[in-house]
Design a protein around this motif. Structure first.
Motif, PDB file in Angstrom:
ATOM      1  N   ASP A 157       0.819  -1.216   0.000  1.00  0.00           N
ATOM      2  CA  ASP A 157       0.000   0.000   0.000  1.00  0.00           C
ATOM      3  C   ASP A 157       0.858   1.273   0.000  1.00  0.00           C
ATOM      4  N   SER A 158       2.076   1.155  -0.474  1.00  0.00           N
ATOM      5  CA  SER A 158       2.985   2.301  -0.539  1.00  0.00           C
ATOM      6  C   SER A 158       2.487   3.335  -1.545  1.00  0.00           C
ATOM      7  N   ALA A 159       3.062   4.526  -1.458  1.00  0.00           N
ATOM      8  CA  ALA A 159       2.755   5.585  -2.418  1.00  0.00           C
ATOM      9  C   ALA A 159       4.064   6.277  -2.796  1.00  0.00           C
ATOM     10  N   ILE A 160       4.224   6.521  -4.097  1.00  0.00           N
ATOM     11  CA  ILE A 160       5.440   7.133  -4.627  1.00  0.00           C
ATOM     12  C   ILE A 160       5.084   8.479  -5.235  1.00  0.00           C
TER      13      ILE A 160
ATOM     14  N   ASP B 248      10.017   7.353  15.307  1.00  0.00           N
ATOM     15  CA  ASP B 248       8.945   7.682  16.240  1.00  0.00           C
ATOM     16  C   ASP B 248       8.033   6.461  16.313  1.00  0.00           C
ATOM     17  N   GLY B 249       8.298   5.606  17.264  1.00  0.00           N
ATOM     18  CA  GLY B 249       7.519   4.373  17.411  1.00  0.00           C
ATOM     19  C   GLY B 249       7.728   3.457  16.219  1.00  0.00           C
ATOM     20  N   ASP B 250       6.631   3.117  15.520  1.00  0.00           N
ATOM     21  CA  ASP B 250       6.722   2.225  14.367  1.00  0.00           C
ATOM     22  C   ASP B 250       6.800   2.994  13.046  1.00  0.00           C
ATOM     23  N   THR B 251       7.152   4.279  13.138  1.00  0.00           N
ATOM     24  CA  THR B 251       7.280   5.120  11.953  1.00  0.00           C
ATOM     25  C   THR B 251       8.676   5.733  11.921  1.00  0.00           C
ATOM     26  N   ALA B 252       9.269   5.721  10.743  1.00  0.00           N
ATOM     27  CA  ALA B 252      10.584   6.344  10.560  1.00  0.00           C
ATOM     28  C   ALA B 252      10.477   7.405   9.483  1.00  0.00           C
ATOM     29  N   PHE B 253      11.115   8.525   9.732  1.00  0.00           N
ATOM     30  CA  PHE B 253      11.177   9.628   8.773  1.00  0.00           C
ATOM     31  C   PHE B 253      12.615   9.738   8.301  1.00  0.00           C
ATOM     32  N   VAL B 254      12.804   9.703   6.991  1.00  0.00           N
ATOM     33  CA  VAL B 254      14.150   9.722   6.428  1.00  0.00           C
ATOM     34  C   VAL B 254      14.254  10.865   5.434  1.00  0.00           C
TER      35      VAL B 254
ATOM     36  N   THR C  33      12.464  12.305   0.602  1.00  0.00           N
ATOM     37  CA  THR C  33      11.870  12.201   1.930  1.00  0.00           C
ATOM     38  C   THR C  33      11.051  10.919   1.930  1.00  0.00           C
ATOM     39  N   SER C  34      11.288  10.097   2.927  1.00  0.00           N
ATOM     40  CA  SER C  34      10.599   8.812   3.005  1.00  0.00           C
ATOM     41  C   SER C  34       9.952   8.634   4.370  1.00  0.00           C
ATOM     42  N   VAL C  35       8.873   7.894   4.367  1.00  0.00           N
ATOM     43  CA  VAL C  35       8.247   7.428   5.601  1.00  0.00           C
ATOM     44  C   VAL C  35       8.275   5.917   5.521  1.00  0.00           C
ATOM     45  N   LEU C  36       8.905   5.292   6.502  1.00  0.00           N
ATOM     46  CA  LEU C  36       8.921   3.841   6.579  1.00  0.00           C
ATOM     47  C   LEU C  36       8.077   3.425   7.774  1.00  0.00           C
TER      48      LEU C  36
ATOM     49  N   TRP D 214      10.847  -3.286   8.674  1.00  0.00           N
ATOM     50  CA  TRP D 214      10.707  -1.917   8.180  1.00  0.00           C
ATOM     51  C   TRP D 214      10.620  -1.935   6.666  1.00  0.00           C
ATOM     52  N   ARG D 215       9.658  -1.183   6.110  1.00  0.00           N
ATOM     53  CA  ARG D 215       9.548  -1.010   4.665  1.00  0.00           C
ATOM     54  C   ARG D 215       9.052   0.407   4.367  1.00  0.00           C
ATOM     55  N   PHE D 216       9.284   0.840   3.134  1.00  0.00           N
ATOM     56  CA  PHE D 216       8.786   2.137   2.706  1.00  0.00           C
ATOM     57  C   PHE D 216       7.257   2.138   2.669  1.00  0.00           C
ATOM     58  N   ALA D 217       6.665   3.193   3.214  1.00  0.00           N
ATOM     59  CA  ALA D 217       5.230   3.433   3.078  1.00  0.00           C
ATOM     60  C   ALA D 217       4.997   4.596   2.105  1.00  0.00           C
TER      61      ALA D 217
END
Length: 156
Positions: free
Chosen positions: A56-59, A99-105, A130-133, A140-143
């Motif tokens: 369900d990722s978005a690019i 931040d918990g189960d979310t990563a900002f890159v 800019t990525s949200v995983l 961990w995977r890209f969202a």
């Protein structure tokens, strides 16, 4: 200082050190996913990249909505590689925040693209991503993934 005070201080220090180590481990896991994607692009072999993105990722790229990673790979990224001779990232820097189960890159880099057709001039750009995983289970995977680029400014 009595024994109880010393023991409490040591316990708090151990918890803080353990949290910092766990955070560092999570940051390393996220960095590994982002680096695996970058490395696949440089090798121009994206066959294993779907495993780096949730279904369900978005690019998003250069002001456009590309859809899910599967769509992006099939209709955009994959076909582009047919024309390329080389893709190199340079001056790559990455910052990871968990931040918990979310990563900002956030990433900054330059890239250099060469083409199989020698008549086409190489492309060099300054890019950002800019990525949200998301972490689901232990993985961990890209969202979300958003990148953009502009021509390098050359000294006059």
């Amino acid at each position: 200082m009595n024994f109880r005070t010393s023991w409490a201080g040591l316990a708090v220090a151990a918890v803080i050190a353990s949290s910092a180590q766990a955070q560092s481990t999570e940051e390393q896991a996220v960095s590994a996913v982002v680096s695996a994607y970058k490395d696949a692009i440089e090798r121009m072999d994206v066959s294993k990249t779907p495993a780096l993105f949730w279904t369900d990722s978005a690019i998003f790229e250069n002001g456009g909505v590309e859809g899910s990673f599967a769509y992006y790979l099939e209709h955009h990224l994959g076909p582009e590689f047919d024309d390329l001779a080389g893709f190199d990232f340079r001056d790559h820097e990455m910052k990871v925040e968990i931040d918990g189960d979310t990563a900002f890159v956030s990433e900054t880099y330059t890239y250099h693209i060469t083409f199989k057709d020698d008549a086409r001039e190489a492309i060099e750009r300054r890019g950002v991503a800019t990525s949200v995983l998301r972490k689901r289970g232990d993985e961990w995977r890209f969202a979300r993934y958003h990148s953009s680029a502009r021509p390098l400014r050359r000294p006059a």
